[in-house]
Scaffold this active site. Structure first.
Site, PDB file in Angstrom:
ATOM      1  CD  GLU A 136      -3.085   0.381   2.318  1.00  0.00           C
ATOM      2  OE1 GLU A 136      -3.166   1.284   3.162  1.00  0.00           O
ATOM      3  OE2 GLU A 136      -3.670  -0.713   2.416  1.00  0.00           O
ATOM      4  CG  ASP A 137       1.357   2.973   3.070  1.00  0.00           C
ATOM      5  OD1 ASP A 137       0.476   3.432   2.320  1.00  0.00           O
ATOM      6  OD2 ASP A 137       1.158   2.706   4.273  1.00  0.00           O
TER       7      ASP A 137
END
Length: 182
Positions: free
Chosen positions: A59-60
């Site tokens: 996600e990051d």
């Protein structure tokens, strides 16, 4: 090196230079480490703990789910994918609703990673509120009402068709009540 240590090292490398959204003075890696330690504390298997370290990588960071699968195998990749928002281009509401809907149908091991993530986020919020003596949601994309909706809905999805008396679920319910009923 065991799978947990390998995952921890990978996460440290992946999150290098990142900071927490709601606390700019805190390195991002503190969160995945705390999530993994929580899963370890409750005695979950090594792959679940490893997924705790890796749960925000896709996600990051620049790494993909394919990178996770190549390094850690299908089981851990599945656990990480279950805890990841697939499409960051969607609105906050659409992403959160997707998480709520998907969480409901995931296997228990996936739910454990999500639960530990939510516990750590809420416990961090609780500590911050106590430290500053104010319930401040300004660091988040949405305010208290929307955060309460999201976390309460995720909790309901986590316990759906599961034993809500599992200690990890009870801990989430407790911190939810403190942060939002507080």
């Amino acid at each position: 090196m065991n799978i947990k240590e390998k995952a921890k090292k990978f996460a440290i490398k992946a999150h290098k230079g990142q900071v927490r959204k709601n606390e700019k003075d805190k390195p991002m890696i503190i969160h995945p480490i705390s999530v993994a330690e929580l899963l370890e504390e409750y005695g979950y298997d090594d792959n679940v703990v490893a997924a705790g370290y890796l749960h925000d990588v896709v996600e990051d960071t620049k790494y993909t789910i394919e990178d996770i699968e190549k390094e850690f195998g299908k089981d851990i990749a599945s656990l990480v994918m279950g805890a990841s928002e697939p499409d960051k281009s969607l609105s906050w509401e659409e992403r959160k609703q997707h998480t709520i809907d998907e969480t409901k149908i995931l296997p228990l091991r996936n739910k454990l990673v999500i639960c530990a993530d939510k516990i750590n986020n809420l416990e961090d919020m609780m500590i911050k509120f106590e430290k500053y003596g104010t319930r401040d949601f300004s660091a988040f994309k949405r305010g208290e009402k929307e955060q309460k909706w999201y976390y309460t809905s995720v909790y309901k999805s986590l316990i759906y068709n599961e034993d809500e008396n599992l200690q990890i679920f009870k801990r989430l319910k407790n911190v939810l009540d403190i942060v939002f009923e507080g």
